[in-house]
Design a protein around this motif. Structure first.
Motif, mmCIF file in Angstrom:
data_model
loop_
_atom_site.group_PDB
_atom_site.id
_atom_site.type_symbol
_atom_site.label_atom_id
_atom_site.label_comp_id
_atom_site.label_asym_id
_atom_site.label_seq_id
_atom_site.Cartn_x
_atom_site.Cartn_y
_atom_site.Cartn_z
ATOM 1 N N GLN A 169 1.343 -1.217 -0.053
ATOM 2 C CA GLN A 169 -0.130 0.064 0.259
ATOM 3 C C GLN A 169 0.509 1.026 0.051
ATOM 4 O O GLN A 169 0.447 1.868 -0.969
ATOM 5 N N SER A 173 0.647 3.956 -3.256
ATOM 6 C CA SER A 173 0.389 5.228 -2.980
ATOM 7 C C SER A 173 1.417 6.229 -3.674
ATOM 8 O O SER A 173 0.658 7.396 -3.804
ATOM 9 N N ARG A 210 -6.491 1.635 -2.003
ATOM 10 C CA ARG A 210 -5.197 2.415 -3.126
ATOM 11 C C ARG A 210 -5.958 1.580 -4.990
ATOM 12 O O ARG A 210 -4.843 2.202 -5.171
#
Length: 410
Positions: A169, A173, A210
């Motif tokens: 994640q 990002s 995400r």
């Protein structure tokens, strides 16, 4: 390396870029023999035009090839290098789990060490230090993948999977912010599967945001909207679900990201419905909190309200939200990435209403908080280009200086 002949420096950086002599020669428009002679020092490299062309192909400052300290702009310290992109790509393309099925690693990395590194990576992201983060990501990905592959089932296996899910994640990002959308989607997709193995429903929920953010960045806003809303409905507090702050935070973020996806397709009614739902969830928390690294709470809802207005093309509404809904104290308490991201959104909003001076001022304020958020993001470069184009006469010195750091022509 400074004492090396220039040809050896060329060879070093060519190797660092994982480029064969033949590929390098082809890109340079020279023969492989010419490259070999340059690297061995048999032939002199004394034309600056060729030297600059080599530096461009190798993606290095020409000063490095000359053995001098590079005159590096500040943005190069904060932004991602293509070498790092390829290293992250290589780490994402590893399949340690299937390899471990046949031959488990005898000495997996300690989970406590990985846990500390994951926490540090999250904080590095939330403080907007993207260059530092992307340099650390390849090793962190490899370590977390190795641990996940080695520990197998049981509590340790679930913990390893949970940590790997977080690393995916983080990678998704930061890659999305830096414009590497395909890799952002790959990392996000990986995080979903790993979160399911971790047995952590909330981690899977936040992983969904995400995936959806990556889909939006790739122009797939409608499926992102539908997925965010579907998972939000399943994770909603109450009914058969608990009402812990962690669940409220993840649920609220799913609604917020759904609102952002809806704004991309111009669905104003859905945007308002989802923002209102997120506002109600935030009211249950009472303040902005960072469960599952969400920074979710009342202030973050208003930041997304302003951001959605910008996506809908209503810059005036975004400025109104900022001035009337966002209080200084809770905003100043938020982490730098969130504040700088909002200032970038606000800059876009001011530009939409023709207030170029304030658009530039918001970029400057964001840059002081988290330089990478302004200097590295493609959307910030677009805003700066717009500010420069619409400024009458010479731009203010601070704007001109920031534009130079960003690599945006004045």
């Amino acid at each position: 390396m400074d004492e090396l002949p220039i040809g050896r420096r060329v060879a070093y950086w060519r190797g660092r870029r994982k480029m064969s002599q033949q590929v390098f020669a082809d890109r340079l428009g020279k023969s492989k023999s010419w490259v070999d002679k340059i690297e061995r020092g048999v032939r002199r490299l004394d034309k600056f035009s060729v030297l600059y062309e080599i530096a461009d192909i190798l993606q290095v400052d020409v000063q490095l090839l000359l053995g001098k300290d590079p005159e590096r702009r500040t943005d190069t310290l904060n932004c991602i290098d293509q070498v790092e992109v390829e290293e992250i790509r290589a780490a994402l393309e590893r399949y340690d789990s299937i390899s471990a099925y046949f031959d488990a690693a005898p000495y997996p990395p300690p989970l406590n060490d990985i846990g500390k590194a994951v926490t540090h990576a999250w904080l590095t992201y939330q403080y907007g230090r993207y260059g530092m983060l992307t340099r650390a990501l390849p090793k962190l990905l490899r370590d977390a993948q190795a641990a996940d592959a080695a520990y197998g089932g049981g509590d340790q296996g679930q913990r390893a999977a949970q940590l790997l899910g977080q690393v995916y994640q983080i990678a998704s990002s930061v890659l999305r912010k830096l414009g590497e959308c395909d890799l952002a989607w790959l990392a996000a997709d990986r995080s979903i599967a790993v979160a399911q193995r971790a047995g952590d429903q909330l981690l899977a929920g936040i992983a969904t945001t995400r995936v959806c953010n990556a889909l939006v960045a790739m122009g797939r806003a409608r499926p992102a909207l539908e997925l965010n809303v579907a998972i939000a409905n399943r994770l909603a507090p109450g009914g058969g679900n608990d009402t812990r702050p962690e669940r409220v935070s993840v649920y609220g973020m799913l609604l917020l990201q759904g609102a952002m996806a809806a704004s991309r397709i111009g669905d104003t009614a859905t945007v308002e419905d989802l923002l209102d739902g997120a506002q109600a969830a935030a009211a249950e928390l009472g303040s902005d909190q960072n469960h599952y690294w969400t920074s979710f709470g009342p202030t973050n809802v208003e930041l997304h309200r302003a951001a959605a207005a910008v996506e809908l093309g209503d810059g005036g509404r975004a400025v109104e939200v900022h001035r009337q809904k966002i209080q200084d104290a809770p905003f100043d308490a938020m982490l730098p990435e969130r504040r700088a991201h909002h200032l970038l959104d606000l800059s876009r909003g001011f530009a939409q209403i023709g207030d170029v001076a304030n658009a530039g001022e918001m970029l400057l304020r964001g840059d002081r908080l988290a330089p990478s958020e302004i200097r590295c993001r493609p959307i910030a470069h677009e805003v700066m280009s717009d500010v420069l184009r619409r400024t009458r006469g010479a731009p203010p010195s601070l704007i001109a200086e920031l534009a130079e750091h960003m690599g945006v022509g004045v």
